[in-house]
Design a protein around this motif. Structure first.
Motif: not given
Length: 233
Positions: A86-96
């Motif tokens: 399952a080679d997937v990950a997510l990153l959350l940015l502070p804004a667009s």
């Protein structure tokens, strides 16, 4: 991306970002919501901070990632052996990110057949063992080879067929989005996990290993929504 000087279309390019880690690793990511980036699970390591390069400004701006999430079933040793995980990950940015736009999220059409075409777009190097071309978005139109399934897809340059160096992912293209045209829409349906040289040797320009999102889209959507965003689909 080796063997290719092609620039992706605007709708693809606007979704691509460069991911850099505090330990020096560089990967490709793609916006699937205004402030959420999809990349490969192996691009994320413990005790490491991450930033996104915003190259829409001069000089480029570095955006610190607020939060990361790797799929709980990802196994690094399995990925390094070029086996499915399952080679997937997510990153959350502070804004667009200004002047960037999210791409639509999907899954590959089933069944995935040998010869089916996909487009890979990444910021990786143009030659193995070099840093040439790093940071410039390039694309490669590749074809499915071998025995594809919902766990892993292997792509190859249809012109060189893994017999000599051709187009394919390389260092820095890990996490790059894999696109499929579906009814006039360009959808992200997978991420780049690994690559080989011709004849499955070390290097680039042979096979490009892809983790399709078929089994992982639900986790991606659930995680993104828990962060207050809905991926485009």
């Amino acid at each position: 991306m080796t063997g290719s000087a092609s620039t992706p279309s605007a709708d693809i390019s606007r979704a691509i970002v460069t991911v850099i880690g505090s330990r020096g690793n560089v990967c490709t990511g793609s916006l699937i919501a205004p402030h959420i980036v999809l990349t490969a699970g192996h691009c994320i390591t413990p005790n490491t901070s991450y930033r996104i390069i915003d190259n829409t400004t001069q000089p480029p701006r570095l955006i610190t990632v607020s939060k990361v999430a790797t799929h709980p079933q990802f196994n690094m040793q399995t990925m390094l052996a070029h086996r499915a995980t399952a080679d997937v990950a997510l990153l959350l940015l502070p804004a667009s990110v200004p002047k960037k736009e999210a791409a639509q999220l999907g899954v590959p059409r089933a069944p995935i057949a040998p010869g089916s075409r996909f487009t890979v777009a990444g910021i990786g190097v143009t030659a193995a063992g070099s840093d040439a071309g790093i940071g410039t978005v390039r694309k490669a139109a590749l074809a499915v080879t071998g025995h594809p399934g919902t766990l892993q897809i292997r792509l190859v340059d249809p012109v060189t067929d893994n017999k000599r160096a051709g187009m394919g992912a390389c260092t820095g293209d890990s996490g790059a989005p894999v696109f499929e045209d579906q009814d006039g829409r360009t959808m992200i349906v997978g991420v780049v996990s690994w690559s080989t040289g011709p004849g499955n040797a070390d290097g680039c320009g042979g096979l490009t290993g892809v983790t399709p999102l078929t089994l992982y889209k639900d986790w991606i959507v659930k995680t993104a929504r828990s962060w207050g965003a809905a991926p485009l689909d």
